[in-house]
Design a protein around this motif. Structure first.
Motif, PDB file in Angstrom:
ATOM      1  N   GLY A 167       0.814  -1.152   0.116  1.00 26.57           N
ATOM      2  CA  GLY A 167      -0.049   0.051  -0.016  1.00 26.57           C
ATOM      3  C   GLY A 167       0.850   1.280   0.048  1.00 26.57           C
ATOM      4  O   GLY A 167       0.195   2.321  -0.320  1.00 26.57           O
ATOM      5  N   LEU A 168       2.290   1.167   0.261  1.00 31.00           N
ATOM      6  CA  LEU A 168       3.003   2.349   0.034  1.00 31.00           C
ATOM      7  C   LEU A 168       3.176   2.576  -1.324  1.00 31.00           C
ATOM      8  O   LEU A 168       3.444   1.524  -2.405  1.00 31.00           O
ATOM      9  CB  LEU A 168       4.160   2.070   0.887  1.00 31.00           C
ATOM     10  CG  LEU A 168       3.895   2.002   2.447  1.00 31.00           C
ATOM     11  CD1 LEU A 168       5.330   1.547   3.151  1.00 31.00           C
ATOM     12  CD2 LEU A 168       3.305   3.103   3.216  1.00 31.00           C
ATOM     13  N   PRO A 169       3.511   3.932  -1.521  1.00 37.08           N
ATOM     14  CA  PRO A 169       3.922   4.274  -3.166  1.00 37.08           C
ATOM     15  C   PRO A 169       5.113   3.586  -3.392  1.00 37.08           C
ATOM     16  O   PRO A 169       5.982   3.780  -2.603  1.00 37.08           O
ATOM     17  CB  PRO A 169       3.688   5.761  -3.154  1.00 37.08           C
ATOM     18  CG  PRO A 169       4.098   6.113  -1.666  1.00 37.08           C
ATOM     19  CD  PRO A 169       3.346   5.089  -0.799  1.00 37.08           C
ATOM     20  N   SER A 170       5.525   3.284  -4.485  1.00 39.82           N
ATOM     21  CA  SER A 170       6.438   2.805  -5.080  1.00 39.82           C
ATOM     22  C   SER A 170       7.213   3.753  -5.993  1.00 39.82           C
ATOM     23  O   SER A 170       8.536   3.786  -6.108  1.00 39.82           O
ATOM     24  CB  SER A 170       6.682   1.324  -5.719  1.00 39.82           C
ATOM     25  OG  SER A 170       5.698   1.453  -6.906  1.00 39.82           O
ATOM     26  N   ARG A 171       6.340   4.563  -6.319  1.00 39.64           N
ATOM     27  CA  ARG A 171       6.913   5.710  -7.326  1.00 39.64           C
ATOM     28  C   ARG A 171       6.112   6.961  -7.044  1.00 39.64           C
ATOM     29  O   ARG A 171       4.798   6.778  -6.575  1.00 39.64           O
ATOM     30  CB  ARG A 171       6.568   5.404  -8.965  1.00 39.64           C
ATOM     31  CG  ARG A 171       7.760   4.426  -9.474  1.00 39.64           C
ATOM     32  CD  ARG A 171       7.559   4.053 -10.994  1.00 39.64           C
ATOM     33  NE  ARG A 171       7.764   5.215 -11.828  1.00 39.64           N
ATOM     34  CZ  ARG A 171       8.839   5.649 -12.199  1.00 39.64           C
ATOM     35  NH1 ARG A 171       9.847   5.026 -11.558  1.00 39.64           N
ATOM     36  NH2 ARG A 171       9.232   6.666 -12.898  1.00 39.64           N
ATOM     37  N   LEU A 172       6.710   8.062  -7.080  1.00 39.94           N
ATOM     38  CA  LEU A 172       6.281   9.250  -6.808  1.00 39.94           C
ATOM     39  C   LEU A 172       6.207  10.399  -7.881  1.00 39.94           C
ATOM     40  O   LEU A 172       7.073  10.255  -8.781  1.00 39.94           O
ATOM     41  CB  LEU A 172       6.724   9.743  -5.632  1.00 39.94           C
ATOM     42  CG  LEU A 172       7.291   9.049  -4.480  1.00 39.94           C
ATOM     43  CD1 LEU A 172       8.127   9.645  -3.416  1.00 39.94           C
ATOM     44  CD2 LEU A 172       5.777   8.967  -3.666  1.00 39.94           C
ATOM     45  N   LEU A 173       5.541  11.224  -7.902  1.00 41.54           N
ATOM     46  CA  LEU A 173       5.708  12.485  -8.783  1.00 41.54           C
ATOM     47  C   LEU A 173       6.157  13.776  -8.079  1.00 41.54           C
ATOM     48  O   LEU A 173       5.343  13.976  -7.001  1.00 41.54           O
ATOM     49  CB  LEU A 173       4.336  13.061  -9.305  1.00 41.54           C
ATOM     50  CG  LEU A 173       3.558  11.934 -10.414  1.00 41.54           C
ATOM     51  CD1 LEU A 173       2.137  12.214 -10.859  1.00 41.54           C
ATOM     52  CD2 LEU A 173       4.563  11.733 -11.584  1.00 41.54           C
ATOM     53  N   LEU A 174       7.172  14.272  -8.409  1.00 44.49           N
ATOM     54  CA  LEU A 174       7.864  15.427  -7.791  1.00 44.49           C
ATOM     55  C   LEU A 174       7.572  16.641  -8.645  1.00 44.49           C
ATOM     56  O   LEU A 174       7.758  16.579  -9.915  1.00 44.49           O
ATOM     57  CB  LEU A 174       9.390  15.043  -7.567  1.00 44.49           C
ATOM     58  CG  LEU A 174      10.263  16.126  -7.238  1.00 44.49           C
ATOM     59  CD1 LEU A 174       9.916  16.706  -5.917  1.00 44.49           C
ATOM     60  CD2 LEU A 174      11.849  15.611  -7.326  1.00 44.49           C
ATOM     61  N   SER A 175       7.187  17.911  -7.684  1.00 48.77           N
ATOM     62  CA  SER A 175       7.140  19.156  -8.615  1.00 48.77           C
ATOM     63  C   SER A 175       8.183  19.917  -7.488  1.00 48.77           C
ATOM     64  O   SER A 175       7.985  19.817  -6.204  1.00 48.77           O
ATOM     65  CB  SER A 175       5.763  19.547  -8.706  1.00 48.77           C
ATOM     66  OG  SER A 175       4.874  18.772  -9.417  1.00 48.77           O
ATOM     67  N   CYS A 176       8.835  20.776  -8.113  1.00 54.20           N
ATOM     68  CA  CYS A 176       9.509  21.598  -7.414  1.00 54.20           C
ATOM     69  C   CYS A 176       9.889  22.998  -8.149  1.00 54.20           C
ATOM     70  O   CYS A 176      10.035  23.166  -9.408  1.00 54.20           O
ATOM     71  CB  CYS A 176      10.942  21.212  -6.572  1.00 54.20           C
ATOM     72  SG  CYS A 176      12.011  20.439  -7.848  1.00 54.20           S
ATOM     73  N   THR A 177      10.571  24.041  -7.423  1.00 53.23           N
ATOM     74  CA  THR A 177      10.832  25.097  -8.458  1.00 53.23           C
ATOM     75  C   THR A 177      12.558  25.294  -7.925  1.00 53.23           C
ATOM     76  O   THR A 177      12.883  25.388  -6.606  1.00 53.23           O
ATOM     77  CB  THR A 177      10.272  26.501  -7.705  1.00 53.23           C
ATOM     78  OG1 THR A 177       8.872  26.354  -7.972  1.00 53.23           O
ATOM     79  CG2 THR A 177      10.921  27.722  -8.496  1.00 53.23           C
ATOM     80  N   LEU A 178      13.420  25.558  -9.275  1.00 57.95           N
ATOM     81  CA  LEU A 178      14.515  25.664  -9.193  1.00 57.95           C
ATOM     82  C   LEU A 178      14.832  27.029  -9.480  1.00 57.95           C
ATOM     83  O   LEU A 178      14.073  27.781 -10.240  1.00 57.95           O
ATOM     84  CB  LEU A 178      15.196  25.100 -10.337  1.00 57.95           C
ATOM     85  CG  LEU A 178      15.028  23.405 -10.426  1.00 57.95           C
ATOM     86  CD1 LEU A 178      15.935  22.877 -11.579  1.00 57.95           C
ATOM     87  CD2 LEU A 178      15.430  22.782  -9.318  1.00 57.95           C
TER      88      LEU A 178
END
Length: 744
Positions: free
Chosen positions: A629-640
């Motif tokens: 049930g834990l995520p194996s892949r994630l979507l990352l958003s961030c500002t550089l």
């Protein structure tokens, strides 16, 4: 809203233009949620490392600046007087600041030559062009006939229309100035005008000051003022004063500042379009830089305006509705009839909504229809010349069906990014003078590209009676340095015995000494064909390393080194010559991928480094779940965000190396990092990057790379790119301690 409240709010918020950049920096420093990182040394380079604990409840982003669904940065408008007076620059505003300065041009906009204004009004505005970092859209609208345009206005019915930065970058690259729109309409507009015009001077000056600050901060040139509602006697009395103050402040603070007035309200305060400049609206013309007439004019209106305009004929922009709504002269594919009358009397023209060719005709024939529309107008549209070096273009339209980087495919799929549009040539059909049957046709083509998403396709015929044909692509007026480097990347389609050459014309021939080129026209000595370099100069290897080589995809690069003294570079041409001994008619198809004209000395200067990269505004989303049930892949958003001397950058390419549980710089077996996108500012929003989830006791790791692209257009070695790493760990289970964000 009372005028007194406008004054109080403006007094508390008014800040002079020199402080706006400083306040944006201050906002970046104090913004909550900004992660601090430590700097570590690796291979003698400095790299910033930031730590994050994955959290699925991030701080919200300011809604005005980001798309709600994707968090992609977007261009924005202001809907009220309150929003205008409350505006002050934040970090997010930096996305919308034009990177490309307004190129110098000849003749200058201040000359008395009649001008061409393009007023872009399309389906309410802020469509796909609002996505600052581009979007994956098929068949977008693209404008590329910039050599014929002097002023670009972005129009919408929002109170304060700030031009999307992609349009500003593209226009500036072609030496075209850009205006936003300040509009009031209907009863709400009358109330708004009463609030800032009916009081004393501090009220209208506060509005003007803010409009000037916005133009200065976002780096566009000014405003079209469109008051389409009736005004009280007090308000209309202050209106010319508002225009004079706005115009004076804009001229003082913004290079090339321009304020235009739209034909609407009369000096009596009544709303009544005149379709001409006359005694009833002359006071507004006298208070600013120009007058944009309504569209329902006839030739007698033009004749009457000759006396009203006096020596300012070029400051009267006669409106032409390309949609041909109501009772107008010309419009649609008969717009040339309008221009014929306007130019006959010496006025400038304002083409309203030439996107008609996109909105109302078949999208599949868009390029053919747009070329047809502008070809019909060519004889009434004088072009202007660009006056600065370096001059570099890959002919990219800022869109494509795939993305190519110097002959190598970088990404597949449709894309649209107006800031990425390169300088566009004169397109159309060019026939040789006299009785010759030779001709060359040029048009943009999305089928293939050397760099970007498109190239320039040239088709032509060399008739038996002549040896070559040539086509002028660019008009320049550049005082050239002593040593000039030129480059051309091209590909001939099929097996044709045709030689392709780059040619140039020079001015000031009496004092012009040209070395390393052959003179083609002995009578004037103005047109020249440089000899290709067989071996590129060693000292210029980073720019000319591919010269004379057969490149991937069948492309060929030719480089030229020219010594000039006392010359003015005027035109760039491409010529096609038959092989020796042949007298048959030769047909050819050539694809042009890039042209560069560079001061040789500029290539020897050291480049600045990308420094001080930060990672902030991090957002996580689960992508896939493992069995427990834990995520194996994630979507990352961030500002550089990073520091760089922006005047030396064409843009930045953003890349990444995602990996988990490794501190090595490059993933095993990786040949190159993943390309994420282009930035035309010193910041970039990474959106929904798929990464592996961190495991128990194992950090996830993403390294971001910022590749600067110099104005001269050459590749910068990867060792000189900026780098920052994000280390992230899974959220702790109950009872576990959360590591600090900072500095381990």
């Amino acid at each position: 809203m009372e005028a007194a409240s406008v004054r109080r709010r403006a007094a508390s918020q008014r800040r002079g233009p020199p402080t706006t950049q400083a306040r944006a920096q201050e906002e970046r420093e104090r913004r909550p949620g900004r992660r601090r990182g430590r700097r570590i040394k690796e291979d003698r380079e400095e790299e910033a490392v930031f730590r994050e604990v994955v959290n699925f409840t991030p701080d919200p982003l300011p809604a005005r600046y980001y798309d709600r669904e994707t968090s992609r940065p977007i261009s924005f408008y202001l809907s009220s007087l309150e929003e205008l007076l409350a505006w002050t620059p934040l970090m997010e505003d930096g996305f919308n600041v034009a990177l490309q300065p307004l190129e110098q041009r000849q003749p200058p906009l201040s000359s008395h030559r009649p001008r061409t204004l393009l007023c872009h009004d399309m389906m309410g505005g802020y469509l796909d062009d609002r996505f600052i970092q581009g979007s994956a859209v098929r068949d977008p609208y693209a404008f590329y006939h910039w050599p014929y345009v002097d002023v670009f206005v972005y129009f919408s019915h929002h109170t304060v229309t700030i031009p999307p930065v992609g349009w500003t970058n593209a226009a500036h690259r072609h030496a075209v100035c850009v205006l936003g729109t300040f509009i009031t309409e209907w009863q709400d507009g009358a109330k708004l005008c009463e609030a800032f015009l009916a009081g004393d001077e501090s009220s209208y000056q506060a509005v003007a000051d803010r409009l000037v600050q916005i133009a200065q901060f976002f780096r566009f040139e000014g405003w079209l003022i469109n008051i389409e509602n009736s005004l009280s006697p007090a308000a209309v009395r202050n209106l010319p004063r508002f225009l004079r103050y706005l115009t004076a402040q804009l001229h003082q603070q913004v290079p090339g500042g321009l304020v235009l007035w739209y034909d609407s309200v009369l000096q009596s305060g009544h709303l009544k379009w005149q379709d001409e400049l006359n005694k009833q609206n002359r006071v507004f013309f006298d208070s600013c830089d120009g007058f944009f007439t309504n569209y329902n004019w006839r030739e007698e209106h033009l004749q009457r305006m000759l006396g009203q305009a006096g020596e300012r004929l070029a400051d009267v922009y006669v409106g032409v509705d390309v949609f041909a709504r109501s009772s107008v002269v010309g419009g649609q594919f008969d717009t040339d009839k309008s221009l014929e009358l306007i130019r006959k009397h010496g006025f400038s023209v304002a083409l309203f909504a030439p996107g008609w060719v996109y909105e109302c005709l078949e999208k599949s024939n868009f390029f053919q229809n747009q070329d047809k529309f502008w070809r019909l107008l060519e004889r009434f549209l004088p072009t202007h010349s660009i006056c600065s070096l370096p001059f570099v273009t890959s002919f990219c339209l800022g869109m494509g069906t795939r993305r190519v980087c110097y002959g190598k495919e970088q990404a597949v799929g449709p894309w649209y990014h107006p800031s990425a549009q390169e300088t566009q040539p004169l397109v159309g059909e060019h026939k040789l003078a006299g009785d010759s049957q030779g001709w060359v046709k040029t048009h943009c083509c999305l089928a293939d590209a050397w760099h970007g998403g498109s190239s320039l396709l040239l088709r032509g015929v060399i008739p038996p009676e002549i040896d070559s044909v040539a086509v002028r692509l660019f008009s320049l007026q550049v005082p050239v340095p002593p040593k000039l480097l030129l480059s051309m990347v091209y590909r001939l389609e099929g097996s044709v015995a045709v030689q392709v050459s780059l040619e140039l014309t020079t001015g000031d021939a009496s004092s012009c000494h040209v070395g390393g080129i052959s003179v083609l026209n002995a009578e004037t000595g103005s047109r020249h064909r440089p000899r290709p370099l067989r071996v590129p100069p060693t000292r210029l290897a980073r720019w000319a390393g591919r010269c004379g080589q057969q490149l991937s995809g069948g492309w060929i690069q030719r480089c030229y080194e020219v010594s000039l003294q006392g010359c003015l570079l005027q035109d760039l041409l491409v010529s096609f010559s038959r092989s020796q001994g042949s007298r048959e008619e030769e047909s050819f198809i050539c694809r042009l991928g890039e042209v560069q004209v560079v001061d040789a000395n500029s290539l020897l200067a050291p480049l600045p480094r990308v420094q001080n990269i930060t990672i902030s505004q991090v957002r996580w989303l689960p992508l896939t779940s493992a069995s427990e049930g834990l995520p194996s892949r994630l979507l990352l958003s961030c500002t550089l965000h990073w520091s760089y001397l922006l005047l030396q950058a064409r843009c930045f390419r953003i890349h990444c190396w995602p990996q988990t549980g490794s501190l090595s710089r490059e993933p095993p077996g990786a040949e190159k990092p993943t390309f994420l996108g282009l930035a035309f500012a010193n910041q970039y929003r990474v959106v929904d990057l798929a990464v592996e989830a961190a495991g128990s006791g194992r950090d996830g790791r993403v390294e971001f790379l910022v590749e600067p692209v110099p104005r001269e257009g050459f590749l910068v070695p990867q060792a000189e790119w900026g780098r920052a790493t994000l280390l992230y760990s899974a959220s702790p289970h109950p009872g576990e301690q959360t590591p600090e964000h900072s500095t381990s």
